[in-house]
Structures are given as C-alpha cells and as structure tokens.
Design a protein around this motif. Structure first.
Motif, PDB file in Angstrom:
ATOM      1  N   ARG A  12       0.868  -1.185   0.000  1.00 35.49           N
ATOM      2  CA  ARG A  12       0.000   0.000   0.000  1.00 35.49           C
ATOM      3  C   ARG A  12       0.902   1.231   0.000  1.00 35.49           C
ATOM      4  O   ARG A  12       1.248   1.775   1.041  1.00 35.49           O
ATOM      5  CB  ARG A  12      -0.923  -0.013   1.219  1.00 35.49           C
ATOM      6  CG  ARG A  12      -1.868  -1.206   1.147  1.00 35.49           C
ATOM      7  CD  ARG A  12      -2.814  -1.262   2.282  1.00 35.49           C
ATOM      8  NE  ARG A  12      -3.387  -2.605   2.325  1.00 35.49           N
ATOM      9  CZ  ARG A  12      -3.837  -3.189   3.398  1.00 35.49           C
ATOM     10  NH1 ARG A  12      -3.818  -2.553   4.553  1.00 35.49           N
ATOM     11  NH2 ARG A  12      -4.344  -4.402   3.347  1.00 35.49           N
ATOM     12  N   TYR A  17      -5.126   3.815  -1.733  1.00 36.27           N
ATOM     13  CA  TYR A  17      -6.292   3.614  -0.874  1.00 36.27           C
ATOM     14  C   TYR A  17      -6.378   2.149  -0.479  1.00 36.27           C
ATOM     15  O   TYR A  17      -5.944   1.267  -1.220  1.00 36.27           O
ATOM     16  CB  TYR A  17      -7.578   4.040  -1.596  1.00 36.27           C
ATOM     17  CG  TYR A  17      -7.698   5.536  -1.742  1.00 36.27           C
ATOM     18  CD1 TYR A  17      -8.376   6.291  -0.791  1.00 36.27           C
ATOM     19  CD2 TYR A  17      -7.101   6.197  -2.805  1.00 36.27           C
ATOM     20  CE1 TYR A  17      -8.472   7.673  -0.907  1.00 36.27           C
ATOM     21  CE2 TYR A  17      -7.194   7.580  -2.933  1.00 36.27           C
ATOM     22  CZ  TYR A  17      -7.875   8.304  -1.983  1.00 36.27           C
ATOM     23  OH  TYR A  17      -7.954   9.664  -2.095  1.00 36.27           O
ATOM     24  N   HIS A  18      -6.945   1.886   0.684  1.00 35.56           N
ATOM     25  CA  HIS A  18      -7.128   0.525   1.188  1.00 35.56           C
ATOM     26  C   HIS A  18      -7.979  -0.263   0.183  1.00 35.56           C
ATOM     27  O   HIS A  18      -8.967   0.255  -0.330  1.00 35.56           O
ATOM     28  CB  HIS A  18      -7.820   0.575   2.554  1.00 35.56           C
ATOM     29  CG  HIS A  18      -7.805  -0.722   3.275  1.00 35.56           C
ATOM     30  ND1 HIS A  18      -8.651  -1.757   2.962  1.00 35.56           N
ATOM     31  CD2 HIS A  18      -7.041  -1.157   4.302  1.00 35.56           C
ATOM     32  CE1 HIS A  18      -8.427  -2.773   3.765  1.00 35.56           C
ATOM     33  NE2 HIS A  18      -7.438  -2.437   4.588  1.00 35.56           N
ATOM     34  N   HIS A  21     -11.493  -0.877   2.244  1.00 39.10           N
ATOM     35  CA  HIS A  21     -12.059   0.347   2.827  1.00 39.10           C
ATOM     36  C   HIS A  21     -11.640   1.513   1.929  1.00 39.10           C
ATOM     37  O   HIS A  21     -10.651   2.195   2.194  1.00 39.10           O
ATOM     38  CB  HIS A  21     -11.578   0.530   4.262  1.00 39.10           C
ATOM     39  CG  HIS A  21     -11.828  -0.673   5.115  1.00 39.10           C
ATOM     40  ND1 HIS A  21     -13.072  -0.993   5.607  1.00 39.10           N
ATOM     41  CD2 HIS A  21     -10.996  -1.661   5.529  1.00 39.10           C
ATOM     42  CE1 HIS A  21     -13.001  -2.112   6.297  1.00 39.10           C
ATOM     43  NE2 HIS A  21     -11.755  -2.537   6.265  1.00 39.10           N
ATOM     44  N   MET A  24     -10.123   4.913   2.984  1.00 38.92           N
ATOM     45  CA  MET A  24      -8.900   5.011   3.792  1.00 38.92           C
ATOM     46  C   MET A  24      -7.699   5.275   2.893  1.00 38.92           C
ATOM     47  O   MET A  24      -7.237   4.408   2.171  1.00 38.92           O
ATOM     48  CB  MET A  24      -8.657   3.752   4.616  1.00 38.92           C
ATOM     49  CG  MET A  24      -7.448   3.906   5.542  1.00 38.92           C
ATOM     50  SD  MET A  24      -7.037   2.451   6.499  1.00 38.92           S
ATOM     51  CE  MET A  24      -8.414   2.387   7.595  1.00 38.92           C
ATOM     52  N   TYR A  26      -3.746   6.272   2.279  1.00 38.47           N
ATOM     53  CA  TYR A  26      -2.454   6.015   2.909  1.00 38.47           C
ATOM     54  C   TYR A  26      -1.502   7.190   2.685  1.00 38.47           C
ATOM     55  O   TYR A  26      -0.958   7.352   1.594  1.00 38.47           O
ATOM     56  CB  TYR A  26      -1.844   4.714   2.368  1.00 38.47           C
ATOM     57  CG  TYR A  26      -2.477   3.515   3.002  1.00 38.47           C
ATOM     58  CD1 TYR A  26      -1.882   2.879   4.079  1.00 38.47           C
ATOM     59  CD2 TYR A  26      -3.708   3.039   2.563  1.00 38.47           C
ATOM     60  CE1 TYR A  26      -2.487   1.797   4.697  1.00 38.47           C
ATOM     61  CE2 TYR A  26      -4.318   1.957   3.166  1.00 38.47           C
ATOM     62  CZ  TYR A  26      -3.699   1.345   4.236  1.00 38.47           C
ATOM     63  OH  TYR A  26      -4.303   0.280   4.844  1.00 38.47           O
ATOM     64  N   TYR A  30       3.170   1.638   3.335  1.00 38.41           N
ATOM     65  CA  TYR A  30       2.776   0.610   4.313  1.00 38.41           C
ATOM     66  C   TYR A  30       2.951  -0.750   3.659  1.00 38.41           C
ATOM     67  O   TYR A  30       2.619  -0.934   2.483  1.00 38.41           O
ATOM     68  CB  TYR A  30       1.313   0.845   4.676  1.00 38.41           C
ATOM     69  CG  TYR A  30       0.709  -0.128   5.647  1.00 38.41           C
ATOM     70  CD1 TYR A  30       0.880   0.023   7.011  1.00 38.41           C
ATOM     71  CD2 TYR A  30      -0.062  -1.191   5.201  1.00 38.41           C
ATOM     72  CE1 TYR A  30       0.299  -0.853   7.915  1.00 38.41           C
ATOM     73  CE2 TYR A  30      -0.651  -2.074   6.097  1.00 38.41           C
ATOM     74  CZ  TYR A  30      -0.469  -1.891   7.449  1.00 38.41           C
ATOM     75  OH  TYR A  30      -1.043  -2.761   8.344  1.00 38.41           O
ATOM     76  N   TYR A  47       4.767   0.358   8.998  1.00 37.81           N
ATOM     77  CA  TYR A  47       4.657   1.700   8.438  1.00 37.81           C
ATOM     78  C   TYR A  47       6.073   2.158   8.103  1.00 37.81           C
ATOM     79  O   TYR A  47       7.005   1.897   8.863  1.00 37.81           O
ATOM     80  CB  TYR A  47       4.101   2.682   9.472  1.00 37.81           C
ATOM     81  CG  TYR A  47       2.688   2.443   9.895  1.00 37.81           C
ATOM     82  CD1 TYR A  47       1.626   2.784   9.070  1.00 37.81           C
ATOM     83  CD2 TYR A  47       2.407   1.911  11.152  1.00 37.81           C
ATOM     84  CE1 TYR A  47       0.311   2.602   9.488  1.00 37.81           C
ATOM     85  CE2 TYR A  47       1.094   1.719  11.580  1.00 37.81           C
ATOM     86  CZ  TYR A  47       0.058   2.067  10.732  1.00 37.81           C
ATOM     87  OH  TYR A  47      -1.239   1.886  11.139  1.00 37.81           O
ATOM     88  N   LYS A  75       2.178  -3.129  14.979  1.00 42.25           N
ATOM     89  CA  LYS A  75       2.714  -2.574  13.734  1.00 42.25           C
ATOM     90  C   LYS A  75       4.121  -2.068  14.024  1.00 42.25           C
ATOM     91  O   LYS A  75       4.360  -1.443  15.058  1.00 42.25           O
ATOM     92  CB  LYS A  75       1.853  -1.407  13.233  1.00 42.25           C
ATOM     93  CG  LYS A  75       0.384  -1.734  13.073  1.00 42.25           C
ATOM     94  CD  LYS A  75       0.121  -2.690  11.954  1.00 42.25           C
ATOM     95  CE  LYS A  75      -1.379  -2.920  11.796  1.00 42.25           C
ATOM     96  NZ  LYS A  75      -1.688  -3.848  10.734  1.00 42.25           N
ATOM     97  N   GLN A  97      -4.949   5.306  10.407  1.00 39.55           N
ATOM     98  CA  GLN A  97      -5.342   3.917  10.640  1.00 39.55           C
ATOM     99  C   GLN A  97      -5.440   3.584  12.128  1.00 39.55           C
ATOM    100  O   GLN A  97      -6.339   2.868  12.543  1.00 39.55           O
ATOM    101  CB  GLN A  97      -4.352   2.968   9.946  1.00 39.55           C
ATOM    102  CG  GLN A  97      -4.730   1.508  10.047  1.00 39.55           C
ATOM    103  CD  GLN A  97      -3.992   0.663   9.039  1.00 39.55           C
ATOM    104  OE1 GLN A  97      -4.561   0.259   8.051  1.00 39.55           O
ATOM    105  NE2 GLN A  97      -2.712   0.409   9.284  1.00 39.55           N
ATOM    106  N   GLU A  98      -4.547   4.116  12.922  1.00 40.73           N
ATOM    107  CA  GLU A  98      -4.512   3.767  14.341  1.00 40.73           C
ATOM    108  C   GLU A  98      -5.609   4.442  15.154  1.00 40.73           C
ATOM    109  O   GLU A  98      -5.844   4.059  16.304  1.00 40.73           O
ATOM    110  CB  GLU A  98      -3.135   4.072  14.928  1.00 40.73           C
ATOM    111  CG  GLU A  98      -2.018   3.239  14.336  1.00 40.73           C
ATOM    112  CD  GLU A  98      -2.257   1.739  14.415  1.00 40.73           C
ATOM    113  OE1 GLU A  98      -2.763   1.248  15.450  1.00 40.73           O
ATOM    114  OE2 GLU A  98      -1.959   1.041  13.427  1.00 40.73           O
ATOM    115  N   TYR A 100      -8.563   3.957  15.074  1.00 42.69           N
ATOM    116  CA  TYR A 100      -9.604   2.979  15.357  1.00 42.69           C
ATOM    117  C   TYR A 100      -9.236   2.012  16.488  1.00 42.69           C
ATOM    118  O   TYR A 100     -10.009   1.129  16.829  1.00 42.69           O
ATOM    119  CB  TYR A 100      -9.935   2.192  14.087  1.00 42.69           C
ATOM    120  CG  TYR A 100     -10.335   3.102  12.947  1.00 42.69           C
ATOM    121  CD1 TYR A 100     -11.547   3.788  12.976  1.00 42.69           C
ATOM    122  CD2 TYR A 100      -9.488   3.308  11.859  1.00 42.69           C
ATOM    123  CE1 TYR A 100     -11.916   4.640  11.941  1.00 42.69           C
ATOM    124  CE2 TYR A 100      -9.856   4.154  10.829  1.00 42.69           C
ATOM    125  CZ  TYR A 100     -11.065   4.815  10.881  1.00 42.69           C
ATOM    126  OH  TYR A 100     -11.427   5.664   9.854  1.00 42.69           O
TER     127      TYR A 100
END
Length: 107
Positions: A12, A17-18, A21, A24, A26, A30, A47, A75, A97-98, A100
C-alpha cells in the motif's frame, strides 16, 4: 526488535487507498516484512516514515512498535537510518489507521 534493519515489501504505497475500505487513504508507505509471521497469522505489518514518495520496497531501521491494546496485531515503524521521530510525530503520521484502536508506542 527496535534498532534492527528490515526490508519492507510495500503493498500500500503512499497515495494509495485501502483495497476494502475505499475511503482510507495512505499518507505513508505501508507493507510487510517477508518471512516474519505476526500474531494474526499474517506477515508482520510495517509503516515506513521519512520516505515521501511511493516505493515498492524499503530497507530501514525499526524505530518503534505500535502495540494495539485492543487487537492481536502490532505494527512496526521503519525509517531511514538517519531519521528519527518522536512518539507524537509517529502517532500523527499513522493516525489515519490507528485512530480505530487503543495504541501504545514503544520506542
């Protein structure tokens, strides 16, 4: 693990983008560390900070571990040899991302 040099395969890249999702984005590269299996049964995620263009792979130093208190994953944070970040700077860069998860940054 902190201080070790690793090779990250980027799946990524910065600006992508994810895959599931789609909202999301980036803002950092990643990927994963080939051959190191994480507690979730997948290869260890990482990361990459301090590299401001999309890359396919990267060799750098582990500068921190993001421990997710409410998840089985951790991570790794990898950066070029001569670049460092504070905990606050790391959290700011991975917040996309984190946010969540309940996380703790180990340095």
């Amino acid at each position: 693990m902190i201080g070790n040099t690793v090779r990250v395969i980027v799946d990524r890249p910065l600006g992508s983008y994810h895959p599931k999702h789609k909202d999301m984005y980036y803002p950092v590269n990643y990927g994963f560390i080939e051959g190191i299996i994480a507690p979730d049964g997948e290869e260890q995620d990482a990361y990459i900070l301090g590299v401001n263009e999309p890359v396919k792979e990267f060799v750098g130093k582990i500068i921190a571990i993001i421990h997710r208190c409410d998840d089985v994953e951790e991570k790794w944070v990898v950066a070029p040899e001569n670049i460092s970040f504070t905990k606050e700077e790391i959290l700011e860069k991975v917040f996309f991302q984190e946010q969540y998860f309940k996380t703790e940054i180990i340095m």
